[in-house]
Scaffold this motif. Structure first.
Motif, PDB file in Angstrom:
ATOM      1  N   ASP A   1       0.703  -1.225   0.019  1.00 11.81           N
ATOM      2  CA  ASP A   1      -0.055  -0.028   0.021  1.00 11.81           C
ATOM      3  C   ASP A   1       0.877   1.207  -0.155  1.00 11.81           C
ATOM      4  O   ASP A   1       1.483   1.411   0.914  1.00 11.81           O
ATOM      5  N   LEU A   2       0.677   1.803  -0.959  1.00  8.29           N
ATOM      6  CA  LEU A   2       1.609   3.201  -1.234  1.00  8.29           C
ATOM      7  C   LEU A   2       1.345   4.482  -0.337  1.00  8.29           C
ATOM      8  O   LEU A   2       2.220   5.382  -0.038  1.00  8.29           O
ATOM      9  N   ARG A   3       0.141   4.225   0.276  1.00  5.66           N
ATOM     10  CA  ARG A   3      -0.274   5.386   1.244  1.00  5.66           C
ATOM     11  C   ARG A   3       0.436   5.106   2.796  1.00  5.66           C
ATOM     12  O   ARG A   3       0.813   6.082   3.525  1.00  5.66           O
ATOM     13  N   THR A   4       0.259   3.926   3.367  1.00  2.00           N
ATOM     14  CA  THR A   4       0.770   3.474   4.569  1.00  2.00           C
ATOM     15  C   THR A   4       1.826   2.643   4.819  1.00  2.00           C
ATOM     16  O   THR A   4       2.596   2.754   5.842  1.00  2.00           O
ATOM     17  N   GLY A   5       2.343   2.325   3.678  1.00  4.87           N
ATOM     18  CA  GLY A   5       3.792   1.459   3.716  1.00  4.87           C
ATOM     19  C   GLY A   5       3.551  -0.122   3.883  1.00  4.87           C
ATOM     20  O   GLY A   5       4.268  -0.945   3.966  1.00  4.87           O
ATOM     21  N   VAL A   6       2.249  -0.274   4.356  1.00  4.85           N
ATOM     22  CA  VAL A   6       1.801  -2.002   4.729  1.00  4.85           C
ATOM     23  C   VAL A   6       2.160  -2.751   3.752  1.00  4.85           C
ATOM     24  O   VAL A   6       1.760  -2.397   2.628  1.00  4.85           O
ATOM     25  N   GLU A   7       2.687  -3.813   3.836  1.00  8.30           N
ATOM     26  CA  GLU A   7       3.018  -4.850   2.836  1.00  8.30           C
ATOM     27  C   GLU A   7       2.650  -6.255   3.190  1.00  8.30           C
ATOM     28  O   GLU A   7       2.405  -6.446   4.312  1.00  8.30           O
ATOM     29  N   SER A   8       2.493  -7.191   2.047  1.00  4.65           N
ATOM     30  CA  SER A   8       2.257  -8.436   2.423  1.00  4.65           C
ATOM     31  C   SER A   8       3.177  -9.275   1.218  1.00  4.65           C
ATOM     32  O   SER A   8       3.041  -8.993  -0.016  1.00  4.65           O
ATOM     33  N   THR A   9       3.854 -10.325   1.521  1.00  6.67           N
ATOM     34  CA  THR A   9       4.589 -11.204   0.646  1.00  6.67           C
ATOM     35  C   THR A   9       3.584 -12.521   0.108  1.00  6.67           C
ATOM     36  O   THR A   9       4.395 -13.232  -0.346  1.00  6.67           O
ATOM     37  N   ASN A  10       2.504 -12.454   0.364  1.00  6.27           N
ATOM     38  CA  ASN A  10       1.463 -13.397   0.069  1.00  6.27           C
ATOM     39  C   ASN A  10       0.390 -12.686  -0.725  1.00  6.27           C
ATOM     40  O   ASN A  10      -0.809 -12.829  -0.408  1.00  6.27           O
ATOM     41  N   PRO A  11       0.632 -12.333  -2.166  1.00  5.33           N
ATOM     42  CA  PRO A  11      -0.346 -11.919  -3.139  1.00  5.33           C
ATOM     43  C   PRO A  11      -1.666 -12.777  -3.193  1.00  5.33           C
ATOM     44  O   PRO A  11      -2.652 -12.092  -3.185  1.00  5.33           O
ATOM     45  N   GLN A  12      -1.522 -13.870  -3.493  1.00  3.09           N
ATOM     46  CA  GLN A  12      -2.606 -14.911  -3.436  1.00  3.09           C
ATOM     47  C   GLN A  12      -3.751 -14.540  -2.360  1.00  3.09           C
ATOM     48  O   GLN A  12      -4.789 -14.798  -2.547  1.00  3.09           O
ATOM     49  N   ALA A  13      -3.055 -14.710  -1.202  1.00  2.00           N
ATOM     50  CA  ALA A  13      -4.176 -14.529  -0.201  1.00  2.00           C
ATOM     51  C   ALA A  13      -4.735 -13.107  -0.112  1.00  2.00           C
ATOM     52  O   ALA A  13      -6.044 -12.902   0.019  1.00  2.00           O
ATOM     53  N   VAL A  14      -4.159 -12.025  -0.662  1.00  6.51           N
ATOM     54  CA  VAL A  14      -4.910 -10.745  -0.661  1.00  6.51           C
ATOM     55  C   VAL A  14      -5.738 -10.978  -1.934  1.00  6.51           C
ATOM     56  O   VAL A  14      -6.819 -10.241  -1.677  1.00  6.51           O
ATOM     57  N   LEU A  15      -5.384 -11.457  -2.941  1.00  2.72           N
ATOM     58  CA  LEU A  15      -6.350 -11.535  -4.155  1.00  2.72           C
ATOM     59  C   LEU A  15      -7.478 -12.621  -3.768  1.00  2.72           C
ATOM     60  O   LEU A  15      -8.352 -12.327  -4.463  1.00  2.72           O
ATOM     61  N   ASP A  16      -7.207 -13.277  -2.705  1.00  4.68           N
ATOM     62  CA  ASP A  16      -8.501 -14.107  -2.319  1.00  4.68           C
ATOM     63  C   ASP A  16      -9.208 -13.482  -1.130  1.00  4.68           C
ATOM     64  O   ASP A  16     -10.152 -14.028  -0.713  1.00  4.68           O
ATOM     65  N   GLY A  17      -8.873 -12.037  -0.927  1.00  3.87           N
ATOM     66  CA  GLY A  17      -9.924 -11.336   0.114  1.00  3.87           C
ATOM     67  C   GLY A  17      -9.211 -11.042   1.212  1.00  3.87           C
ATOM     68  O   GLY A  17      -9.896 -10.510   2.151  1.00  3.87           O
ATOM     69  N   ASP A  18      -8.052 -11.263   1.665  1.00  9.06           N
ATOM     70  CA  ASP A  18      -7.535 -11.162   2.855  1.00  9.06           C
ATOM     71  C   ASP A  18      -6.898  -9.519   2.832  1.00  9.06           C
ATOM     72  O   ASP A  18      -5.698  -9.231   2.543  1.00  9.06           O
ATOM     73  N   LEU A  19      -7.862  -8.504   3.240  1.00  8.99           N
ATOM     74  CA  LEU A  19      -7.613  -7.201   3.018  1.00  8.99           C
ATOM     75  C   LEU A  19      -7.728  -6.308   4.299  1.00  8.99           C
ATOM     76  O   LEU A  19      -7.350  -5.311   4.307  1.00  8.99           O
ATOM     77  N   ASP A  20      -7.827  -7.073   5.334  1.00  9.33           N
ATOM     78  CA  ASP A  20      -8.219  -6.470   6.575  1.00  9.33           C
ATOM     79  C   ASP A  20      -6.970  -5.545   7.102  1.00  9.33           C
ATOM     80  O   ASP A  20      -7.137  -4.351   7.381  1.00  9.33           O
ATOM     81  N   THR A  21      -5.994  -6.271   7.080  1.00  8.08           N
ATOM     82  CA  THR A  21      -4.778  -5.318   7.465  1.00  8.08           C
ATOM     83  C   THR A  21      -4.552  -3.994   6.774  1.00  8.08           C
ATOM     84  O   THR A  21      -4.132  -2.800   7.235  1.00  8.08           O
ATOM     85  N   PHE A  22      -4.904  -4.258   5.307  1.00  9.93           N
ATOM     86  CA  PHE A  22      -4.605  -2.755   4.448  1.00  9.93           C
ATOM     87  C   PHE A  22      -5.681  -1.951   4.921  1.00  9.93           C
ATOM     88  O   PHE A  22      -5.373  -0.826   4.922  1.00  9.93           O
ATOM     89  N   MET A  23      -6.809  -2.255   5.132  1.00 11.16           N
ATOM     90  CA  MET A  23      -8.047  -1.592   5.461  1.00 11.16           C
ATOM     91  C   MET A  23      -7.877  -0.816   6.629  1.00 11.16           C
ATOM     92  O   MET A  23      -8.156   0.290   6.855  1.00 11.16           O
ATOM     93  N   GLU A  24      -7.371  -1.542   7.652  1.00 11.79           N
ATOM     94  CA  GLU A  24      -7.303  -1.073   9.046  1.00 11.79           C
ATOM     95  C   GLU A  24      -6.360  -0.120   8.859  1.00 11.79           C
ATOM     96  O   GLU A  24      -6.343   1.216   9.420  1.00 11.79           O
TER      97      GLU A  24
END
Length: 376
Positions: free
Chosen positions: A334-357
């Motif tokens: 996330d370019l606004r907060t710097g939050v990262e995930s090294t598991n893109p597949q999980a994110v694309l499967d809907g694991d978005l809470d960390t980014f949203m929070e």
């Protein structure tokens, strides 16, 4: 204190700091004093409606202030107890203190999320509108991946998902699509997802297996209910009808049932095609237009409150909010907060809470800082 204790303590302190900023602590205490003073006035109940409004405000302020004070006192007492238990090597007391610390942490996190979802329309259902960027099939496939991502996120949280617009891509994917996501705080959770999303991968549509960069835009706006009055001059709206495309069965494409509305003064365009009936599509499109105009008004208020008018650029086509890299490495950032995930597949499967929070917290902090600067 152990490292795990220190981490919990630090996170609780951060939450308390956020809660104080969100309340605008000094002003909240002053306002509470004023409301208590008003309530003691013998003439307070002469205007029953005003009195009830002020009593509700007083109760909410009291609850919020007391919650922060309980966290502060509980944290201070628990730290002392842990230090004492460690000093005396009392495992039983230490275990009880650790449990109390975890309970305080859970309470702090819960209240922190509550502050993030306290906007005017946060409790509402929401529309999610997705558009493919330039780039043909690759971008259209990316847009469909985002459509699936948000649908899976919503389903995982028990929300109801309805597709009310679908414009299929040339070979694969979608040119655009619109969802309605229904459930408590749907708009509040999703509102910071508006913006441009960037994908980097080896394209499955490129016979030379080259790496491609694709873009798609996401627009989030709240569903407004009858309690919110949005006046629209019908002469300002151009109405077009056309044949629907995409999923929906053989009958959906046989008549000009789809409806597109263009609000000429603002340039806002909405469309609906999920029903066979033009009448039903028209009603849904008008509801969407009311929501878009309401969301635009919310954005204006936010821009006015924030000196840098950041919210305007956040929803512009040229502003990237998140990058999804699948090759040559795996990273979502996330370019606004710097939050990262090294598991893109999980994110694309809907694991978005960390980014949203994180993005919600970022917005709340920016608003608090702006208030502080304005009051300085």
């Amino acid at each position: 204190m152990r490292a795990e204790h220190l981490q919990l303590v630090d996170e609780i302190r951060q939450s308390i700091s956020l809660l104080r900023r969100h309340l605008d602590w000094d002003n909240a205490l002053a306002r509470l004093d004023d409301l208590n003073h008003y309530a003691e006035d013998p003439n307070f109940w002469n205007d029953a409606e005003k009195a009830q409004t002020q009593m509700r405000e007083r109760q909410q302020l009291e609850d919020s202030v007391e919650a922060v004070r309980r966290l502060e006192t509980g944290l201070s007492d628990t730290i002392e107890l842990i230090e004492l238990a460690e000093e005396e090597d009392d495992a039983g007391v230490l275990a009880d203190a650790e449990e109390t610390l975890r309970e305080l942490h859970a309470d702090a996190m819960k209240r922190q999320v509550g502050t993030l979802l306290s906007g005017e329309a946060d409790a509402n259902d929401t529309y999610v509108e997705i558009h493919a960027g330039a780039g043909g099939t690759e971008s259209q496939d990316w847009a469909e991946m985002l459509l699936r991502m948000y649908s899976r996120w919503a389903n995982a949280h028990g929300y109801k998902v309805e597709e009310i617009g679908y414009n299929a891509g040339d070979e694969a994917g979608i040119r655009s699509a619109t969802l309605v996501i229904k459930g408590p705080n749907a708009y509040g959770w999703l509102k910071t997802e508006s913006g441009v999303h960037r994908l980097v991968r080896i394209s499955p549509y490129d016979s030379s297996a080259r790496r491609h960069t694709s873009f798609a835009s996401v627009w989030i706006f709240p569903v407004v209910d009858d309690s919110i009055q949005i006046d629209i001059n019908e002469s300002d709206v151009r109405v077009d009808t056309y044949r629907s495309s995409g999923a929906g069965g053989q009958h959906v494409n046989t008549t000009d049932s789809a409806v597109r509305l263009t609000h000429v003064p603002t340039g806002i365009v909405v469309a609906c095609q999920n029903e066979r009936s033009q009448h039903k599509n028209r009603a849904t499109a008008w509801a969407m237009l009311r929501s878009r105009l309401y969301e635009a008004e919310l954005q204006k208020r936010e821009e006015k409150a924030m000196a840098d008018a950041a919210s305007k650029t956040e929803i512009g086509w040229g502003h990237q909010i998140r990058s999804y890299v699948l090759q040559p490495y795996q990273l979502v950032k996330d370019l606004r907060t710097g939050v990262e995930s090294t598991n893109p597949q999980a994110v694309l499967d809907g694991d978005l809470d960390t980014f949203m929070e994180a993005s919600l917290a970022h917005r709340v902090n920016a608003e608090a800082e702006e208030k502080a600067a304005a009051n300085a």
